[in-house]
Structures are given as structure tokens and as C-alpha cells.
Design an enzyme around this catalytic site. Structure first.
Site, PDB file in Angstrom:
ATOM      1  CE1 TYR A 103      -3.245  -2.817   0.179  1.00  0.00           C
ATOM      2  CE2 TYR A 103      -3.622  -2.343   2.489  1.00  0.00           C
ATOM      3  CZ  TYR A 103      -3.908  -3.077   1.361  1.00  0.00           C
ATOM      4  OH  TYR A 103      -4.858  -4.069   1.404  1.00  0.00           O
TER       5      TYR A 103
ATOM      6  CB  SER B 281     -14.087  -4.918  -2.136  1.00  0.00           C
ATOM      7  OG  SER B 281     -14.623  -4.118  -3.180  1.00  0.00           O
TER       8      SER B 281
ATOM      9  CG  LEU C 201     -18.732   0.475   0.816  1.00  0.00           C
ATOM     10  CD1 LEU C 201     -18.396   1.927   1.095  1.00  0.00           C
ATOM     11  CD2 LEU C 201     -20.179   0.181   1.202  1.00  0.00           C
TER      12      LEU C 201
ATOM     13  N   GLY D 236     -23.870   4.557  -2.927  1.00  0.00           N
ATOM     14  CA  GLY D 236     -25.069   5.339  -3.209  1.00  0.00           C
ATOM     15  C   GLY D 236     -24.795   6.551  -4.073  1.00  0.00           C
TER      16      GLY D 236
END
Length: 334
Positions: A55, A208, A210, A217
């Protein structure tokens, strides 16, 4: 915050884990802001922090190390190894060989500014390395006290089982956790990975939730989609609504928004509650880039879904199916 056993390790972790993929150059480059996010998460009851050596090429680990000063004993700290950190010179500096694992765990310990790692995970399978070689190295690291337990990330069920039998046959330590992608749009792991992990007593740490932003949304059908910024800019083909496969995702999202509204929830709250409701799942890994995102995710910490709500989700995305492939950015050579 709720807590669950991390497989058979004897460790208890919060059902929400703080993922730090967005800390550093690829997400939030402000170290002090990232440290505040870590502290806020810990103050809200999260005791599990997940990072990886790749990362931001190690920068995320450095930030986590700074954030945990004075609080290390209260935190279950996980990191990963596999990917090359230097694309210009990757030879023998990636994969799951004993050579690279032994070298890179020292680098992670230095960046994290700690004497031990609670959970050391193999970030992806490596079909050029014998599983026995990998398990031998990890078992030695446990004996040396540098790591407490080890696990896998995004391994298929057959390789999890193969590793289990190698450990049994050779007397090595076992993989204690698996970290798969899992969301309302990406349910493929329900077919074999989750049942296998549950049968073997492994902890499951999902990523993950979402679905790369589809379940925030913010991405809606028949609304303009900016393919030049954010995650859409990294992989426009995964978001372009004119492609039939993507259109199916947007259709499903609209239906899931209705389910969330009928339960008085936002779509992200429904998404996180769905993941942690599965009996095989230990914790869901959230990867906030900002404090605002963290606050929104924490609202789902104590939510559970009833059977009627789960049935409605099943009608939109049948169990064991993938409308969205969370792992599209990496495919097994097999």
C-alpha cells in the site's frame, strides 16, 4: 462495537476492521490526518488494523506505525506480503518464496515500528512457489516470535484445502484466516470459500464491502458518471454505464437502495450489515480515506439484518453469484 473470535487463534477482533489501503500517496497523503483517522477508529472500539507492504509502497505501514505509538498492545495488527514494491526491479522481490517472505517481514516490522505482527497474510497465491516452501517460512516466523499467526488473501477454496493438508502432513502451522472480496454485488465466495473457511475453523476478513464504490449510493442509474476522477479514472471500463455488464450493476444498485430505504438505512449501512450477517464472516475491512467516510461506516457497526431483508437481497443478487467482480484487477494465471 461487537467482537468475534479470529478463527482458532484465541484472539478477539472487532467486527469492523480499519483498512489502510487509502493511507499514503494513492489516497490520503496527509500523515497527520491519517493518524487522526486511526485514533478515531480505536476510540470507537475498533481493535483490528489491516495494512499491507504494497500500500503506497510501504508508506501506509509507516503511517500505521506512527499512529499506534503508545497503543500497540491494544491493537491486533495485520499486514501482507506478495506484491512487488518496486516495479522497476521486481526480480526475487515479490511472490511467496521463503527468500522474499523472510526479507520483507523485516521491512514491515521496521516500517510499522513494532516487534511483532499479529497476523501476517499472503496477499495472493503464487503458482511459481510450492505451498510447502511458504508454510515452512511462515511457521519459522511464528517460532521466532516475529508473527503470531498467518493467513491468506483471495485464495480459492482448493488452495486453502491444499495448504491445510500440507500443514497436517508436514507439521507446519496452518493458515488461520482468509481475506476474500465480498459484497452484495460480489457473492461468488459463498459457493466454496466461505463454507471451506468455516469448516476449517478459519477467521474470515472481507474486503471491498462497497464494491469499489458501487454501493456508496453515489453511483446511480441514469445519472452522469464522471469517468475521469476517483476510482472510475483508474478503470473506466468497470464503471461505463453503456456496457451491458455495468448496466446490470446499476440496475441492482437501484433495487438495493430501495431495500435500504425500507429498513431506514443508507446503502453503505445495508452493505456492511449484509457482510457481517454471514455466519462465516469474522470482520469486514473498511478502507476510509477521510474522517467523514469513517464516521459513515461506523454507523453500521451494530447492525444485523433479518431474514426477510436477506431474502429480498437474494432476489436481486442470487447467493453465490457475482454481478460485480471485486477481484477484476487481479486474475489467477490459472
Amino acid at each position: 462495537m461487537r467482537y468475534r473470535p479470529l478463527g482458532k487463534t484465541g484472539i478477539e477482533v472487532s467486527t469492523q476492521a480499519l483498512g489502510t489501503m487509502m493511507f499514503g500517496a494513492v489516497g490520503n497523503p496527509d500523515h497527520e490526518d491519517c493518524i487522526r483517522i486511526v485514533h478515531a477508529a480505536l476510540d470507537q472500539g475498533i481493535n483490528f488494523v489491516d495494512t499491507a507492504d504494497m500500500y503506497s509502497a510501504g508508506e501506509s505501514e509507516e503511517i500505521v506505525g506512527k499512529a499506534l505509538k503508545g497503543r500497540r498492545d491494544d491493537v491486533v495488527l495485520a499486514t501482507k506480503v506478495h506484491f512487488a514494491l518496486d516495479d522497476d526491479n521486481p526480480r526475487n522481490r515479490r511472490g511467496n518464496s521463503r527468500r522474499w517472505i523472510i526479507q520483507e517481514v523485516e521491512n514491515s516490522l521496521r516500517r510499522l515500528d513494532t516487534d511483532w505482527i499479529d497476523l501476517y497474510q499472503i496477499h495472493r497465491p503464487d503458482h511459481t512457489t510450492d505451498l510447502e516452501e511458504t508454510l515452512w517460512a511462515l511457521t519459522d516466523l511464528v517460532s521466532q516470535g516475529k508473527i503470531r499467526a498467518f493467513g491468506t488473501s483471495t485464495f480459492p477454496a482448493e488452495e486453502i484445502v491444499e495448504a491445510y493438508h500440507v500443514s497436517e502432513r508436514r507439521g507446519y502451522g496452518k493458515f488461520r484466516t482468509e481475506q476474500p472480496p465480498y459484497s452484495m454485488l460480489s457473492r461468488g465466495v459463498e459457493r466454496a470459500v466461505l463454507p471451506t473457511a468455516r469448516r476449517l475453523g478459519m477467521g474470515v476478513l472481507t474486503w471491498s464491502p462497497l464494491a469499489w464504490g458501487f454501493l456508496t449510493g453515489k453511483l446511480r442509474k441514469d445519472q452522469p458518471i464522471d469517468l475521469t476522477t476517483g476510482r472510475a479514472a483508474l478503470a473506466p471500463h468497470r464503471f461505463d454505464p453503456t456496457l451491458p455488464a455495468n448496466a446490470a450493476k446499476y440496475d441492482a444498485v437501484e433495487q438495493l437502495i430501495e431495500v435500504a430505504a425500507d429498513n431506514g438505512l443508507s446503502l453503505p449501512e445495508l452493505a456492511l450489515a449484509f457482510v457481517t450477517t454471514h455466519p462465516a464472516v469474522t470482520a469486514v475491512i473498511n478502507g476510509p480515506r477521510t474522517m467523514e467516510q469513517l464516521d459513515g461506516l461506523l454507523k453500521a457497526a451494530d447492525l444485523t439484518l433479518d431474514d426477510s431483508t436477506l431474502d429480498r437481497i437474494d432476489e436481486i443478487v442470487p447467493p453465490g453469484t457475482d454481478i460485480y467482480d471485486s477481484n477484476a484487477a487481479w486474475q489467477s494465471p490459472a
